[in-house]
Design an enzyme around this catalytic site. Sequence first.
Site, PDB file in Angstrom:
ATOM      1  N   HIS A   1       1.591   6.954  -0.821  1.00  0.00           N
ATOM      2  CA  HIS A   1       0.746   6.094   0.020  1.00  0.00           C
ATOM      3  C   HIS A   1      -0.555   5.837  -0.732  1.00  0.00           C
ATOM      4  O   HIS A   1      -1.308   6.758  -0.996  1.00  0.00           O
ATOM      5  CB  HIS A   1       0.468   6.785   1.361  1.00  0.00           C
TER       6      HIS A   1
ATOM      7  N   HIS B   1       0.796  -1.227   0.000  1.00  0.00           N
ATOM      8  CA  HIS B   1       0.000   0.000   0.000  1.00  0.00           C
ATOM      9  C   HIS B   1       0.832   1.283   0.000  1.00  0.00           C
ATOM     10  O   HIS B   1       0.255   2.375   0.005  1.00  0.00           O
ATOM     11  CB  HIS B   1      -0.912   0.003   1.233  1.00  0.00           C
TER      12      HIS B   1
END
Length: 149
Positions: free
Chosen positions: A72, A57
Amino acid sequence: MTTVTSPLAGRAIALASVPDPVFSGAMVGPGTAIDPVREPSEAVSPVDGVIVSLHPHAFVVVDGSGHGVLTHLGIDTVQLNGEGFELLVSKGDTVTRGQSIVRWDPAAVEAAGKSPVCPVVALEATVDSLSELREDGEVKAGDSLFLWK
């Protein structure tokens, strides 16, 4: 001077509007965010450099000037345990701007109840060290997001 480019296509938004206090408060560092197009895509490197941190992620690329840029993918997506993310490189790899790093589907992240908004943060930077910060409008992967002195 490092030009940091968008890792994704979507809409640039101010970091302050990211639905997470750690990012919106710039506790991780200054930067901007992308509200991504809701279709399967590949997040690409925002700078030339080395992958120093790599998770399904999120990833950090450090350029030749020592500037670390965090991408992110979504908010609280660590809770998905990698589900729906496919790593395309390895930690320690040297990458070029625009090279695919992670394949993912923002629509699936949203369907799982998470925000797909993607902060792009200059780690260990000050707000004053960034200029030409893009905080609105449509962007394509590779469009300039900010300059880092």
